[in-house]
Design a protein around this motif. Structure first.
Motif, PDB file in Angstrom:
ATOM      1  N   ASN A  53      25.214  45.281  47.496  1.00  6.99           N
ATOM      2  CA  ASN A  53      25.539  46.031  46.286  1.00  6.99           C
ATOM      3  C   ASN A  53      24.988  47.451  46.352  1.00  6.99           C
ATOM      4  O   ASN A  53      25.645  48.386  45.912  1.00  6.99           O
ATOM      5  CB  ASN A  53      24.996  45.300  45.059  1.00  6.99           C
ATOM      6  CG  ASN A  53      25.449  45.960  43.779  1.00  6.99           C
ATOM      7  OD1 ASN A  53      24.715  46.749  43.200  1.00  6.99           O
ATOM      8  ND2 ASN A  53      26.662  45.648  43.364  1.00  6.99           N
ATOM      9  N   GLU A  56      27.317  49.408  48.598  1.00  7.09           N
ATOM     10  CA  GLU A  56      28.580  49.673  47.910  1.00  7.09           C
ATOM     11  C   GLU A  56      28.412  50.736  46.827  1.00  7.09           C
ATOM     12  O   GLU A  56      29.257  51.622  46.674  1.00  7.09           O
ATOM     13  CB  GLU A  56      29.133  48.388  47.289  1.00  7.09           C
ATOM     14  CG  GLU A  56      30.474  48.580  46.632  1.00  7.09           C
ATOM     15  CD  GLU A  56      31.051  47.302  46.054  1.00  7.09           C
ATOM     16  OE1 GLU A  56      32.214  47.347  45.613  1.00  7.09           O
ATOM     17  OE2 GLU A  56      30.359  46.271  46.025  1.00  7.09           O
ATOM     18  N   THR A  57      27.316  50.663  46.073  1.00  6.78           N
ATOM     19  CA  THR A  57      27.072  51.652  45.021  1.00  6.78           C
ATOM     20  C   THR A  57      26.920  53.050  45.604  1.00  6.78           C
ATOM     21  O   THR A  57      27.505  54.006  45.109  1.00  6.78           O
ATOM     22  CB  THR A  57      25.809  51.279  44.214  1.00  6.78           C
ATOM     23  OG1 THR A  57      26.008  50.010  43.605  1.00  6.78           O
ATOM     24  CG2 THR A  57      25.520  52.306  43.149  1.00  6.78           C
ATOM     25  N   ALA A  61      30.702  54.097  44.427  1.00  7.82           N
ATOM     26  CA  ALA A  61      30.644  54.312  42.974  1.00  7.82           C
ATOM     27  C   ALA A  61      30.902  55.782  42.640  1.00  7.82           C
ATOM     28  O   ALA A  61      30.421  56.676  43.329  1.00  7.82           O
ATOM     29  CB  ALA A  61      29.294  53.878  42.433  1.00  7.82           C
ATOM     30  N   ASP A  66      28.462  52.491  37.442  1.00  7.99           N
ATOM     31  CA  ASP A  66      29.862  52.121  37.619  1.00  7.99           C
ATOM     32  C   ASP A  66      29.980  50.768  38.316  1.00  7.99           C
ATOM     33  O   ASP A  66      30.841  49.960  37.995  1.00  7.99           O
ATOM     34  CB  ASP A  66      30.584  53.207  38.420  1.00  7.99           C
ATOM     35  CG  ASP A  66      32.080  53.026  38.433  1.00  7.99           C
ATOM     36  OD1 ASP A  66      32.619  52.524  37.430  1.00  7.99           O
ATOM     37  OD2 ASP A  66      32.706  53.386  39.443  1.00  7.99           O
ATOM     38  N   ILE A  67      29.089  50.514  39.285  1.00 11.17           N
ATOM     39  CA  ILE A  67      29.057  49.244  40.016  1.00 11.17           C
ATOM     40  C   ILE A  67      27.636  48.706  39.961  1.00 11.17           C
ATOM     41  O   ILE A  67      26.693  49.429  40.278  1.00 11.17           O
ATOM     42  CB  ILE A  67      29.461  49.439  41.494  1.00 11.17           C
ATOM     43  CG1 ILE A  67      30.884  49.976  41.605  1.00 11.17           C
ATOM     44  CG2 ILE A  67      29.327  48.128  42.257  1.00 11.17           C
ATOM     45  CD1 ILE A  67      31.290  50.363  43.011  1.00 11.17           C
ATOM     46  N   THR A  84      29.708  40.881  40.956  1.00 13.09           N
ATOM     47  CA  THR A  84      29.712  42.333  40.928  1.00 13.09           C
ATOM     48  C   THR A  84      30.469  42.791  39.691  1.00 13.09           C
ATOM     49  O   THR A  84      31.541  42.279  39.393  1.00 13.09           O
ATOM     50  CB  THR A  84      30.397  42.897  42.188  1.00 13.09           C
ATOM     51  OG1 THR A  84      29.715  42.387  43.335  1.00 13.09           O
ATOM     52  CG2 THR A  84      30.363  44.409  42.212  1.00 13.09           C
ATOM     53  N   ARG A  86      32.358  45.907  38.065  1.00 14.49           N
ATOM     54  CA  ARG A  86      32.970  47.204  38.373  1.00 14.49           C
ATOM     55  C   ARG A  86      33.419  47.835  37.062  1.00 14.49           C
ATOM     56  O   ARG A  86      33.700  47.140  36.105  1.00 14.49           O
ATOM     57  CB  ARG A  86      34.141  47.016  39.324  1.00 14.49           C
ATOM     58  CG  ARG A  86      33.663  46.611  40.720  1.00 14.49           C
ATOM     59  CD  ARG A  86      34.793  46.644  41.737  1.00 14.49           C
ATOM     60  NE  ARG A  86      34.336  46.521  43.089  1.00 14.49           N
ATOM     61  CZ  ARG A  86      33.772  45.439  43.612  1.00 14.49           C
ATOM     62  NH1 ARG A  86      33.567  44.383  42.879  1.00 14.49           N
ATOM     63  NH2 ARG A  86      33.387  45.419  44.877  1.00 14.49           N
ATOM     64  N   ASN A  87      33.513  49.146  37.029  1.00 13.94           N
ATOM     65  CA  ASN A  87      33.807  49.902  35.808  1.00 13.94           C
ATOM     66  C   ASN A  87      32.782  49.550  34.733  1.00 13.94           C
ATOM     67  O   ASN A  87      33.121  49.316  33.580  1.00 13.94           O
ATOM     68  CB  ASN A  87      35.222  49.634  35.299  1.00 13.94           C
ATOM     69  CG  ASN A  87      36.278  50.029  36.299  1.00 13.94           C
ATOM     70  OD1 ASN A  87      36.114  50.997  37.023  1.00 13.94           O
ATOM     71  ND2 ASN A  87      37.348  49.270  36.371  1.00 13.94           N
TER      72      ASN A  87
END
Length: 179
Positions: A53, A56-57, A61, A66-67, A84, A86-87
């Motif tokens: 995570n 990914e962020t 993001a 956002d994530i 997870t 998202r948005n």
């Protein structure tokens, strides 16, 4: 007079085999509790999910919050899940990548929040999940609702039976260390 002892009867053999199969069945069912395997497996999966995570962020993001990640226990199924979000900043949040971390029941996830000198311990449930959000710019662990407020999260504790595994977190840097 001598007695002839010819050996086992078929009934005795069947009884011994039945008893052995019962003992082996009980052992196989409880081997996870005996060895702490369930807690260790969950610990490894949570550590991996946090790292994924963060990556990914920092890479995908658009803005902080956002994530982010949610860890919780579904009390009806008695299983630990991670998902997870998202948005996260918008009203239309998407919950994706929901993954069951435990195959068997009995695992608990608690976490410690440090507020000054006091430490509060909470249990992650579906109604009150543990939210893990990283700052898009610095990688620090922040509150998902306030991206400038550094998180108070210090530890995640995964336990099952007498076994306990701890994930230490340094909120200012977002560093995750397992024990």
């Amino acid at each position: 007079m001598k007695k002839k002892n010819a050996g086992f009867t078929i009934v005795e053999l069947i009884v011994v085999v039945a008893m052995l199969s019962i003992f082996i069945g009980i052992f196989v069912v409880n081997v996870g509790r005996i060895t702490g395997y369930n807690a260790k497996e969950c610990y490894k999966k949570i550590s991996s999910a946090i790292t994924e995570n963060k990556i990914e962020t920092l890479s995908k993001a658009k803005e902080t919050g956002d994530i982010y990640l949610q860890i919780y226990k579904d009390t009806l199924k008695d299983r630990i899940y991670v998902r997870t979000v998202r948005n996260g900043k918008s009203a239309s949040k998407e919950y994706t990548d929901e993954t069951k971390l435990t195959k068997r029941s009995g695992v608990t996830v608690t976490y410690e929040l440090k507020n000054g000198g006091s430490v509060t311990t909470k249990t992650a449930t579906k109604s009150h999940p543990l939210n893990i959000c990283f700052n898009r710019a610095s990688g620090a662990l922040v509150d998902p609702d306030d991206s400038y407020k550094v998180s108070k999260l210090q530890k995640i504790i995964i336990s099952s039976g007498g076994y306990k595994y701890t994930i230490d977190i340094v909120p200012a840097t977002g560093k995750v260390k397992g024990k």
